[in-house]
Design a protein around this motif. Structure first.
Motif, PDB file in Angstrom:
ATOM      1  N   ARG A  12      43.333  17.305  -4.907  1.00  0.00           N
ATOM      2  CA  ARG A  12      43.660  16.396  -6.005  1.00  0.00           C
ATOM      3  C   ARG A  12      44.135  17.218  -7.184  1.00  0.00           C
ATOM      4  NH1 ARG A  12      38.189  14.112  -6.607  1.00  0.00           N
ATOM      5  NH2 ARG A  12      37.590  15.603  -5.039  1.00  0.00           N
ATOM      6  N   GLU A  15      41.876  20.264 -12.660  1.00  0.00           N
ATOM      7  CA  GLU A  15      41.022  21.443 -12.491  1.00  0.00           C
ATOM      8  C   GLU A  15      40.740  21.723 -11.016  1.00  0.00           C
ATOM      9  OE1 GLU A  15      36.504  23.017 -13.478  1.00  0.00           O
ATOM     10  OE2 GLU A  15      37.037  20.940 -13.888  1.00  0.00           O
ATOM     11  N   TYR A  16      40.490  20.674 -10.242  1.00  0.00           N
ATOM     12  CA  TYR A  16      40.181  20.846  -8.825  1.00  0.00           C
ATOM     13  C   TYR A  16      41.319  21.562  -8.098  1.00  0.00           C
ATOM     14  CZ  TYR A  16      38.889  19.882  -4.012  1.00  0.00           C
ATOM     15  OH  TYR A  16      38.570  20.018  -2.686  1.00  0.00           O
ATOM     16  N   ASN A  55      28.778  16.781  -5.441  1.00  0.00           N
ATOM     17  CA  ASN A  55      30.180  17.152  -5.366  1.00  0.00           C
ATOM     18  C   ASN A  55      30.603  17.566  -6.772  1.00  0.00           C
ATOM     19  OD1 ASN A  55      33.047  17.163  -5.273  1.00  0.00           O
ATOM     20  ND2 ASN A  55      32.987  15.787  -3.524  1.00  0.00           N
ATOM     21  N   SER A  56      31.242  18.697  -6.911  1.00  0.00           N
ATOM     22  CA  SER A  56      31.683  19.168  -8.232  1.00  0.00           C
ATOM     23  C   SER A  56      32.783  18.299  -8.821  1.00  0.00           C
ATOM     24  CB  SER A  56      32.196  20.612  -8.134  1.00  0.00           C
ATOM     25  OG  SER A  56      31.135  21.484  -7.833  1.00  0.00           O
ATOM     26  N   TRP A  57      33.545  17.636  -7.955  1.00  0.00           N
ATOM     27  CA  TRP A  57      34.629  16.764  -8.402  1.00  0.00           C
ATOM     28  C   TRP A  57      34.479  15.416  -7.713  1.00  0.00           C
ATOM     29  CZ3 TRP A  57      35.240  21.937  -7.292  1.00  0.00           C
ATOM     30  CH2 TRP A  57      35.585  22.737  -8.376  1.00  0.00           C
ATOM     31  N   TYR A  59      34.588  11.517  -6.546  1.00  0.00           N
ATOM     32  CA  TYR A  59      35.670  10.544  -6.451  1.00  0.00           C
ATOM     33  C   TYR A  59      35.510   9.474  -7.523  1.00  0.00           C
ATOM     34  CZ  TYR A  59      36.828  12.490  -1.864  1.00  0.00           C
ATOM     35  OH  TYR A  59      37.189  13.320  -0.837  1.00  0.00           O
TER      36      TYR A  59
END
Length: 147
Positions: A12, A15-16, A55-57, A59
């Motif tokens: 995505r 940053e990710y 999850n660091s990022w 949904y």
């Protein structure tokens, strides 16, 4: 043939994507125990060769977005053992109880990231529970892309 552990095309944006691009340069799997330095969230629970973390990022529209990761690199479904599934089941049930998850989904992708849409080839499980729309009292949709 050179092994590819991350698929930048599936990352995505924001940053990710930048982190995935950085990881791709290392040519190492970011989820394998010896390379697990990009993930900054706490580990909540371990069982066997698996562990549970955020999850660091997460949904969009997820209230909880946890992931279950294995210490050892596995990409294909047939690499998972009965013991793996018992450990994953234990961690999933622990998460449901401890995070008071009333409903959600357990999802995973396996195999070639060009087919799965995953950004990391290492098998991992997502525990996702949605946010509730306060007006309608219904869950907001959470998209888990495959492909």
């Amino acid at each position: 043939m050179k092994k590819i552990f991350v698929n930048v095309n599936n990352a995505r944006k924001g940053e990710y994507k930048k982190v995935i691009e950085e990881i791709a340069k290392t040519k190492k799997c970011p989820f394998c125990k010896e390379n697990f330095k990009y993930h900054k969230k706490p580990v909540y629970k371990k069982m066997g060769g698996w562990f549970l973390t955020n999850n660091s990022w997460p949904y969009k529209n997820s209230k909880n977005h946890l992931i279950i990761l294995g210490n050892n690199h596995k990409e294909n479904f047939n690499e998972l053992t009965v013991k793996d599934f018992k450990d994953i089941s234990f961690l999933t049930n622990w998460a449901i109880k401890n995070f008071k998850i009333k409903g959600g989904g357990l999802a995973m992708r396996f195999g070639d990231t060009n087919f799965t849409g995953a950004s990391v080839a290492h098998i991992h499980f997502h525990i996702i529970s949605p946010k509730i729309n306060k007006k309608t009292k219904r869950a907001r949709p959470v998209s888990f892309p495959i492909g």
